[in-house]
Scaffold this motif. Structure first.
Motif, PDB file in Angstrom:
ATOM      1  N   THR A  54      38.199 -11.134 -72.141  1.00  0.00           N
ATOM      2  CA  THR A  54      39.416 -10.855 -72.892  1.00  0.00           C
ATOM      3  C   THR A  54      40.379  -9.950 -72.131  1.00  0.00           C
ATOM      4  N   VAL A  55      39.869  -8.840 -71.628  1.00  0.00           N
ATOM      5  CA  VAL A  55      40.740  -7.830 -71.028  1.00  0.00           C
ATOM      6  C   VAL A  55      41.140  -8.165 -69.596  1.00  0.00           C
ATOM      7  N   ARG A  56      40.208  -8.673 -68.808  1.00  0.00           N
ATOM      8  CA  ARG A  56      40.511  -8.898 -67.389  1.00  0.00           C
ATOM      9  C   ARG A  56      41.050 -10.285 -67.093  1.00  0.00           C
ATOM     10  N   SER A  57      40.826 -11.232 -67.985  1.00  0.00           N
ATOM     11  CA  SER A  57      41.262 -12.597 -67.704  1.00  0.00           C
ATOM     12  C   SER A  57      42.363 -13.049 -68.659  1.00  0.00           C
ATOM     13  N   VAL A  58      42.055 -13.098 -69.944  1.00  0.00           N
ATOM     14  CA  VAL A  58      43.025 -13.590 -70.924  1.00  0.00           C
ATOM     15  C   VAL A  58      44.272 -12.696 -70.962  1.00  0.00           C
ATOM     16  N   ALA A  59      44.075 -11.386 -71.027  1.00  0.00           N
ATOM     17  CA  ALA A  59      45.216 -10.468 -71.095  1.00  0.00           C
ATOM     18  C   ALA A  59      46.077 -10.534 -69.837  1.00  0.00           C
ATOM     19  N   ALA A  60      45.457 -10.912 -68.714  1.00  0.00           N
ATOM     20  CA  ALA A  60      46.198 -11.031 -67.457  1.00  0.00           C
ATOM     21  C   ALA A  60      46.869 -12.393 -67.317  1.00  0.00           C
ATOM     22  N   GLY A  61      46.676 -13.265 -68.324  1.00  0.00           N
ATOM     23  CA  GLY A  61      47.329 -14.564 -68.310  1.00  0.00           C
ATOM     24  C   GLY A  61      46.624 -15.614 -67.474  1.00  0.00           C
ATOM     25  N   GLN A  62      45.381 -15.367 -67.127  1.00  0.00           N
ATOM     26  CA  GLN A  62      44.634 -16.345 -66.328  1.00  0.00           C
ATOM     27  C   GLN A  62      44.180 -17.508 -67.198  1.00  0.00           C
ATOM     28  N   SER A  63      44.157 -18.668 -66.624  1.00  0.00           N
ATOM     29  CA  SER A  63      43.656 -19.846 -67.312  1.00  0.00           C
ATOM     30  C   SER A  63      42.123 -19.826 -67.227  1.00  0.00           C
ATOM     31  N   PRO A  64      41.420 -19.927 -68.352  1.00  0.00           N
ATOM     32  CA  PRO A  64      39.962 -19.815 -68.330  1.00  0.00           C
ATOM     33  C   PRO A  64      39.254 -20.882 -67.494  1.00  0.00           C
ATOM     34  N   ASP A  65      39.897 -22.007 -67.302  1.00  0.00           N
ATOM     35  CA  ASP A  65      39.269 -23.048 -66.488  1.00  0.00           C
ATOM     36  C   ASP A  65      39.631 -22.911 -65.003  1.00  0.00           C
ATOM     37  N   GLN A  66      40.454 -21.914 -64.677  1.00  0.00           N
ATOM     38  CA  GLN A  66      40.855 -21.667 -63.291  1.00  0.00           C
ATOM     39  C   GLN A  66      40.333 -20.325 -62.762  1.00  0.00           C
ATOM     40  N   VAL A  69      34.106 -16.240 -62.778  1.00  0.00           N
ATOM     41  CA  VAL A  69      33.289 -15.133 -63.261  1.00  0.00           C
ATOM     42  C   VAL A  69      33.317 -13.979 -62.265  1.00  0.00           C
ATOM     43  N   GLY A  70      33.185 -14.283 -60.983  1.00  0.00           N
ATOM     44  CA  GLY A  70      33.167 -13.243 -59.957  1.00  0.00           C
ATOM     45  C   GLY A  70      34.427 -12.411 -59.894  1.00  0.00           C
ATOM     46  N   ASP A  71      35.533 -12.933 -60.405  1.00  0.00           N
ATOM     47  CA  ASP A  71      36.798 -12.210 -60.374  1.00  0.00           C
ATOM     48  C   ASP A  71      36.977 -11.256 -61.552  1.00  0.00           C
ATOM     49  N   VAL A  72      36.225 -11.458 -62.633  1.00  0.00           N
ATOM     50  CA  VAL A  72      36.428 -10.634 -63.826  1.00  0.00           C
ATOM     51  C   VAL A  72      35.175  -9.884 -64.272  1.00  0.00           C
ATOM     52  N   MET A  73      34.044 -10.145 -63.649  1.00  0.00           N
ATOM     53  CA  MET A  73      32.791  -9.506 -64.063  1.00  0.00           C
ATOM     54  C   MET A  73      32.802  -8.017 -63.732  1.00  0.00           C
ATOM     55  N   SER A  74      31.953  -7.290 -64.402  1.00  0.00           N
ATOM     56  CA  SER A  74      31.734  -5.877 -64.092  1.00  0.00           C
ATOM     57  C   SER A  74      30.681  -5.807 -62.994  1.00  0.00           C
ATOM     58  N   THR A  75      30.990  -5.076 -61.936  1.00  0.00           N
ATOM     59  CA  THR A  75      30.058  -4.999 -60.807  1.00  0.00           C
ATOM     60  C   THR A  75      29.261  -3.702 -60.785  1.00  0.00           C
ATOM     61  N   ASP A  76      29.715  -2.708 -61.496  1.00  0.00           N
ATOM     62  CA  ASP A  76      29.005  -1.431 -61.558  1.00  0.00           C
ATOM     63  C   ASP A  76      27.991  -1.510 -62.703  1.00  0.00           C
ATOM     64  N   VAL A  77      26.891  -2.195 -62.447  1.00  0.00           N
ATOM     65  CA  VAL A  77      25.917  -2.489 -63.497  1.00  0.00           C
ATOM     66  C   VAL A  77      24.769  -1.494 -63.445  1.00  0.00           C
ATOM     67  N   ARG A  78      24.488  -0.884 -64.569  1.00  0.00           N
ATOM     68  CA  ARG A  78      23.321  -0.015 -64.691  1.00  0.00           C
ATOM     69  C   ARG A  78      22.126  -0.910 -64.966  1.00  0.00           C
ATOM     70  N   THR A  79      21.048  -0.686 -64.257  1.00  0.00           N
ATOM     71  CA  THR A  79      19.822  -1.449 -64.461  1.00  0.00           C
ATOM     72  C   THR A  79      18.680  -0.486 -64.751  1.00  0.00           C
ATOM     73  N   CYS A  80      17.570  -1.047 -65.148  1.00  0.00           N
ATOM     74  CA  CYS A  80      16.360  -0.251 -65.317  1.00  0.00           C
ATOM     75  C   CYS A  80      15.186  -1.086 -64.813  1.00  0.00           C
ATOM     76  N   TYR A  81      14.049  -0.438 -64.652  1.00  0.00           N
ATOM     77  CA  TYR A  81      12.840  -1.131 -64.222  1.00  0.00           C
ATOM     78  C   TYR A  81      11.970  -1.457 -65.425  1.00  0.00           C
ATOM     79  N   SER A  82      11.224  -2.536 -65.318  1.00  0.00           N
ATOM     80  CA  SER A  82      10.395  -2.971 -66.445  1.00  0.00           C
ATOM     81  C   SER A  82       9.293  -1.967 -66.780  1.00  0.00           C
ATOM     82  N   ASN A  83       8.888  -1.134 -65.818  1.00  0.00           N
ATOM     83  CA  ASN A  83       7.842  -0.146 -66.097  1.00  0.00           C
ATOM     84  C   ASN A  83       8.413   1.217 -66.492  1.00  0.00           C
ATOM     85  N   GLN A  84       9.716   1.297 -66.682  1.00  0.00           N
ATOM     86  CA  GLN A  84      10.380   2.560 -67.011  1.00  0.00           C
ATOM     87  C   GLN A  84      10.143   2.935 -68.468  1.00  0.00           C
ATOM     88  N   ASP A  85      10.070   4.222 -68.728  1.00  0.00           N
ATOM     89  CA  ASP A  85       9.887   4.749 -70.084  1.00  0.00           C
ATOM     90  C   ASP A  85      11.144   4.484 -70.919  1.00  0.00           C
TER      91      ASP A  85
END
Length: 149
Positions: A54-66, A69-85
Motif C-alpha cells: 500500500t505505502v511503497r507501491s500503490v501510494a507511489a502510483g506503481q502498477s501492481p502488475d509492473q 516484490v524486491g522493489d517494495v519489500m522490507s529488507t531490514d528483517v528481524r529474525t529469530c532462531y528456532s531454539n531461542q527462548d
C-alpha cells in the motif's frame, strides 16, 4: 524454557523478489495473511507486507502488475532462531514493534517457519506476550513529516 520451535508455524509460504506486487497481494489473499517472507532461493532476503504494498507501491502510483516484490519489500528483517527462548523473542518484538518474525534454523541458516505474536500469546506459557502486545500497539512516530495541501 519454552522455545520458538514449540510455537512457530512451520512450512511457511514464501515469495521471490522477482514476483510482481500483484502476485504478492494475491498470495496474501489466498493464505489470509498480511506478510510473506521473501526468499531468493533458500536465502531470506526480506518480508513483504500488505502495508509495504500500500505505502511503497500503490501510494507511489506503481502498477501492481509492473512493480516487483524486491522493489517494495522490507529488507531490514528481524529474525529469530528456532531454539531461542520465547521470552527473548517477545522482548525483541515489543522493542521494535513487530507482530511476526521469520524463524531461521541455527545450523543451516535457512527459513524454517514464522512466529507471530498470536502464536506466542496462544501457544506459550509466557506472560510476556501481554507486555509485548502493549509495546507493539503503542503508536509510533511518523517516519516523515506530513505536508497538507
Amino acid at each position: 524454557m519454552q522455545t520458538v520451535r514449540e510455537v512457530m508455524t512451520p512450512d511457511v509460504q514464501t515469495i521471490s523478489p522477482k514476483e510482481t506486487v500483484q502476485r504478492a497481494a494475491q498470495l496474501m489473499d489466498e493464505l489470509n495473511v498480511g506478510a510473506i517472507p521473501v526468499c531468493d532461493g533458500d536465502q531470506l532476503v526480506g518480508m513483504i507486507t500488505d502495508r509495504d504494498i500500500t505505502v511503497r507501491s500503490v501510494a507511489a502510483g506503481q502498477s501492481p502488475d509492473q512493480a516487483f516484490v524486491g522493489d517494495v519489500m522490507s529488507t531490514d528483517v528481524r529474525t529469530c532462531y528456532s531454539n531461542q527462548d520465547i521470552d527473548e523473542v517477545l522482548g525483541t518484538m515489543g522493542d521494535v514493534q513487530i507482530r511476526r518474525v521469520p524463524v531461521i534454523d541455527e545450523q543451516s541458516k535457512q527459513l524454517v517457519g514464522i512466529v507471530s505474536l498470536g502464536d506466542l500469546a496462544t501457544k506459550s506459557s509466557s506472560d510476556a506476550a501481554e507486555q509485548a502486545l502493549d509495546e507493539i500497539s503503542t503508536p509510533s512516530e511518523p517516519d516523515r513529516s506530513e505536508t497538507r495541501h
